[in-house]
Structures are given as C-alpha cells and as structure tokens.
Scaffold this active site. Sequence first.
Site, PDB file in Angstrom:
ATOM      1  N   HIS A 148      17.629 -26.521  51.360  1.00 53.38           N
ATOM      2  CA  HIS A 148      17.537 -27.802  51.761  1.00 53.38           C
ATOM      3  C   HIS A 148      17.638 -27.269  53.434  1.00 53.38           C
ATOM      4  O   HIS A 148      18.169 -26.210  53.286  1.00 53.38           O
ATOM      5  CB  HIS A 148      18.167 -29.418  51.385  1.00 53.38           C
ATOM      6  CG  HIS A 148      20.191 -28.388  51.530  1.00 53.38           C
ATOM      7  ND1 HIS A 148      20.856 -27.663  50.116  1.00 53.38           N
ATOM      8  CD2 HIS A 148      20.765 -28.997  52.119  1.00 53.38           C
ATOM      9  CE1 HIS A 148      21.544 -27.965  50.687  1.00 53.38           C
ATOM     10  NE2 HIS A 148      21.873 -28.449  52.143  1.00 53.38           N
ATOM     11  N   HIS A 188      18.695 -28.636  56.275  1.00 50.65           N
ATOM     12  CA  HIS A 188      18.616 -30.022  57.900  1.00 50.65           C
ATOM     13  C   HIS A 188      17.692 -29.675  58.888  1.00 50.65           C
ATOM     14  O   HIS A 188      18.180 -29.221  59.925  1.00 50.65           O
ATOM     15  CB  HIS A 188      20.104 -29.903  57.818  1.00 50.65           C
ATOM     16  CG  HIS A 188      21.517 -29.688  57.014  1.00 50.65           C
ATOM     17  ND1 HIS A 188      21.993 -30.860  56.625  1.00 50.65           N
ATOM     18  CD2 HIS A 188      21.547 -28.760  56.166  1.00 50.65           C
ATOM     19  CE1 HIS A 188      22.684 -30.688  55.527  1.00 50.65           C
ATOM     20  NE2 HIS A 188      22.558 -29.064  55.154  1.00 50.65           N
TER      21      HIS A 188
END
Length: 135
Positions: free
Chosen positions: A98, A100
């Site tokens: 992922h 951010h």
Amino acid sequence: MGCIFCEILDGKRDGHLLYEDKSHISFLDKYPIDVGHSLIIPREHHERIIDMDSEDVGKIFSLVPKIANAILKATGADAFSLGQNNGRAAKQIIPHVHIHIIPRYNSKGSVWTKRQISNDDELVELSKNIRSFIV
C-alpha cells in the site's frame, strides 16, 4: 489471521472508498496521520513491493497524482507526503502493498506520529468529497 486489506476488497470490512479500477482501490486510512490520509492498494495480494513485477509497481504509483490532487482539493491541504513501507522492520503494519498519501497543512506542521481519528460520519463525508474531485 487474514489480510485486513483483502477483507476490504472482499466486502467483509468497511472501507471509505475513494477510487477503484480493475487492479487497484484507494480508501481513507482508518488511523490517519491527518485529515484525508489515504491508501492505494493493488487488488492482487502482494506483501512487499519487491514481490510485484515492475510494470505493476509503475501502475500503482501512476495513480498517485490523480488521487493526491483530489485529496488536496477536497481537504484544502497545502502539500502531501508519500509513504510506502516493506516489512515489519520498516513499520509495515498490514502485510499487503500500500501507498500512503498523507495531506500536510502549513497551519499544523508535519508531526508524523500524531494522529487525529475521525468518526464514521466524518469519514463518509470526506470520502464522498474526495471522490467528487477524481477525474
């Protein structure tokens, strides 16, 4: 224990969705560093970015400008930071790749560890507002 992000993808957990396509989704971080903190994840589960082929790494990062621009417009943030951690020692909490996107505000400074957690109604409204700016 299962992957929290895979559970969001499967609809088993709520996520305040900002963007989706056939290969990725973006949603608000449940424990944001600041208002509008969001994540982009691949639909395919990979624990670390080095587990992905370089074309797929390029595709996920190519979404950053689109989603970051929407977050900046929706929140009025002055800037943003990117984060992408790989492995426990790097403080990767969820073992699913992922990115951010963390909005930054001149009036607040940029303390990385200070988190302000919004309630669900605020998150629903914020995710709706950000979605309206994604073109």
